[in-house]
Design an enzyme around this catalytic site. Structure first.
Site, PDB file in Angstrom:
ATOM      1  N   CYS A  73     -10.791  -3.591  -4.100  1.00  0.00           N
ATOM      2  CA  CYS A  73      -9.796  -4.515  -4.433  1.00  0.00           C
ATOM      3  C   CYS A  73     -10.260  -5.633  -4.924  1.00  0.00           C
ATOM      4  CB  CYS A  73      -8.694  -4.709  -3.465  1.00  0.00           C
ATOM      5  SG  CYS A  73      -7.567  -3.318  -3.310  1.00  0.00           S
TER       6      CYS A  73
ATOM      7  N   CYS B 226     -10.268  -4.953   0.619  1.00  0.00           N
ATOM      8  CA  CYS B 226     -11.333  -3.936   0.607  1.00  0.00           C
ATOM      9  C   CYS B 226     -12.316  -4.496  -0.781  1.00  0.00           C
ATOM     10  CB  CYS B 226     -11.001  -2.869   0.691  1.00  0.00           C
ATOM     11  SG  CYS B 226     -10.178  -2.046  -1.003  1.00  0.00           S
TER      12      CYS B 226
ATOM     13  N   GLU C 134      -3.259  -4.868  -3.139  1.00  0.00           N
ATOM     14  CA  GLU C 134      -3.545  -5.618  -4.068  1.00  0.00           C
ATOM     15  C   GLU C 134      -3.551  -4.816  -5.539  1.00  0.00           C
ATOM     16  OE1 GLU C 134      -4.979  -4.822  -1.229  1.00  0.00           O
ATOM     17  OE2 GLU C 134      -6.117  -6.247  -0.330  1.00  0.00           O
TER      18      GLU C 134
ATOM     19  N   ASN D 147       0.965  -1.080   0.091  1.00  0.00           N
ATOM     20  CA  ASN D 147       0.135   0.176   0.121  1.00  0.00           C
ATOM     21  C   ASN D 147       0.881   1.313  -0.098  1.00  0.00           C
ATOM     22  OD1 ASN D 147       0.639  -1.049   2.648  1.00  0.00           O
ATOM     23  ND2 ASN D 147      -1.274   0.122   3.577  1.00  0.00           N
TER      24      ASN D 147
ATOM     25  N   GLU E 146       0.442   5.198   0.564  1.00  0.00           N
ATOM     26  CA  GLU E 146      -0.454   6.224   1.118  1.00  0.00           C
ATOM     27  C   GLU E 146      -0.148   7.532   0.629  1.00  0.00           C
ATOM     28  OE1 GLU E 146      -0.824   5.491   5.490  1.00  0.00           O
ATOM     29  OE2 GLU E 146      -2.100   4.007   5.036  1.00  0.00           O
TER      30      GLU E 146
ATOM     31  N   CYS F  71      -4.141   0.551  -2.368  1.00  0.00           N
ATOM     32  CA  CYS F  71      -4.184  -0.720  -1.712  1.00  0.00           C
ATOM     33  C   CYS F  71      -3.093  -1.547  -2.388  1.00  0.00           C
ATOM     34  CB  CYS F  71      -5.373  -1.541  -1.688  1.00  0.00           C
ATOM     35  SG  CYS F  71      -6.700  -0.617  -0.853  1.00  0.00           S
TER      36      CYS F  71
HETATM   37  N1  THU Z   1      -5.212  -1.419   2.639  1.00  0.00           N
HETATM   38  C1  THU Z   1      -4.931  -2.232   1.636  1.00  0.00           C
HETATM   39  O1  THU Z   1      -3.374  -2.159   1.070  1.00  0.00           O
HETATM   40  N2  THU Z   1      -5.526  -3.272   1.036  1.00  0.00           N
HETATM   41  C2  THU Z   1      -6.900  -3.525   1.526  1.00  0.00           C
HETATM   42  O2  THU Z   1      -7.516  -4.351   1.050  1.00  0.00           O
HETATM   43  C3  THU Z   1      -7.394  -2.730   2.615  1.00  0.00           C
HETATM   44  C4  THU Z   1      -6.603  -1.640   3.118  1.00  0.00           C
HETATM   45  C5  THU Z   1      -4.425  -0.310   3.012  1.00  0.00           C
HETATM   46  C6  THU Z   1      -4.986   1.052   2.671  1.00  0.00           C
HETATM   47  C7  THU Z   1      -4.452   1.926   3.574  1.00  0.00           C
HETATM   48  O3  THU Z   1      -3.055   2.332   3.177  1.00  0.00           O
HETATM   49  C8  THU Z   1      -4.469   1.012   4.835  1.00  0.00           C
HETATM   50  O4  THU Z   1      -4.505  -0.329   4.598  1.00  0.00           O
HETATM   51  C9  THU Z   1      -5.383   1.557   5.867  1.00  0.00           C
HETATM   52  O5  THU Z   1      -6.573   1.456   5.019  1.00  0.00           O
END
Ligand code: THU
Length: 296
Positions: free
Chosen positions: A260, A257, A222, A209, A211, A220
């Protein structure tokens, strides 16, 4: 009704949305109307004439005695039929008014589950080369053309599609997801996620991920892995492993999520295995009711 009779009454199977599979019974008036459509008969049987009642009865009797035959019910109305032969052959007919509603796709996915329960090793569908609509539908589920008119789908009891991955390969995928997690850029959430996506050709694409100070722009893990794969030419995938969380070992499962899941579903079928720390989850279970555009 005595007990034996009651046991013989088969009940409808719920698919999803408003769809049910109703075990075959004589509903010839309704069904014959579907088979009065010359275009439909051409697509299904490559025949230039429509069905009459004796032919319909013969066909239904054959399918019912050589496997399982259901009517497809949508919002309480019968709109087609689907059969699974003991040989693994799947056949589906949806009358014109009910096409382009994703009914066929959901029904076939359910029939694959049934086939798996029956212990079949594979399913196949005979699709005439001019029937591009069915070709697209079956291919999007994960059927592969074996020759010009035969599409097959490999099944395995218990762990769908994972036949192609050994235990070592699964472990490798999890290790790579954990390693990718270490590269996460997460100054805002501190929640590190890594994903490793294995393509059919053996390549593994990873992502973490990433940010951003503008929070909605966070990406994310994935999705990062999927975009890396697609941009390097991979389109067919065997499995994804996801590792995320605040503890080093990621013992808590980090479920992907919703966004994804939908992104994965663009390229992967309902059987696509998602490896989390608590086990393997088929994508179709994580995302029932996936969004799909109507097929033309
Ligand atoms: N996140 C992911 O990388 N994948 C997911 O399927 C759920 C959330 C990350 C996004 C963000 O950087 C952190 O987790 C908190 O939400």
């Amino acid at each position: 009704m005595n007990r034996e009779t009651v046991n013989m009454v088969r009940s409808p199977i719920s698919v999803e949305g408003n769809i049910r599979l109703v075990p075959y019974y004589p509903a010839y008036d309704t069904a014959l109307a579907w088979y009065q459509d010359a275009q439909l008969c051409k697509q299904v049987d490559n025949r230039d004439f429509v069905y009459d009642l004796p032919l319909l009865k013969r066909m239904y009797h054959y399918l019912d005695t050589h496997g399982e035959l259901f009517y497809i019910e949508y919002r309480g109305v019968l709109c087609g039929d689907v059969s699974l032969r003991t040989t693994g052959e799947l056949a589906i007919v949806i009358c014109k008014e009910y096409q382009n509603k994703h009914i066929g796709r959901k029904v076939i996915e359910k029939m694959l589950e049934l086939a798996r329960e029956r212990g079949l090793a594979e399913c196949f569908a005979h699709i005439y080369s001019f029937n591009t609509q069915s070709q697209k539908m079956f291919e999007s589920i994960g059927f592969v053309p074996q020759d010009e008119e035969r599409y097959i789908y490999k099944l395995q009891k218990g762990e769908p599609t994972m036949t192609k991955l050994t235990l070592e390969e699964k472990q490798e995928l999890i290790r790579m997801a954990l390693a990718a997690r270490e590269r996460a850029y997460v100054p805002y959430s501190d929640f590190m996620v890594g994903a490793a996506l294995r393509a059919e050709d053996g390549r593994i694409f990873t992502g973490c991920n990433v940010e951003n100070a503008a929070y909605p722009l966070c990406t994310c893990a994935e999705r990062t892995a999927l975009c890396a794969a697609i941009s390097q030419g991979a389109r067919r995938f065997l499995a994804i492993a996801i590792a995320g969380g605040t503890d080093e070992d990621c013992t808590q499962p980090c479920a992907p999520c919703g966004g994804c899941r939908q992104n994965l579903a663009e390229f992967c079928g309902a059987d696509f295995p998602v490896l989390l720390s608590d086990g393997i989850h088929p994508l179709g279970e994580l995302l029932p009711g996936v969004f799909r555009l109507p097929q033309d």
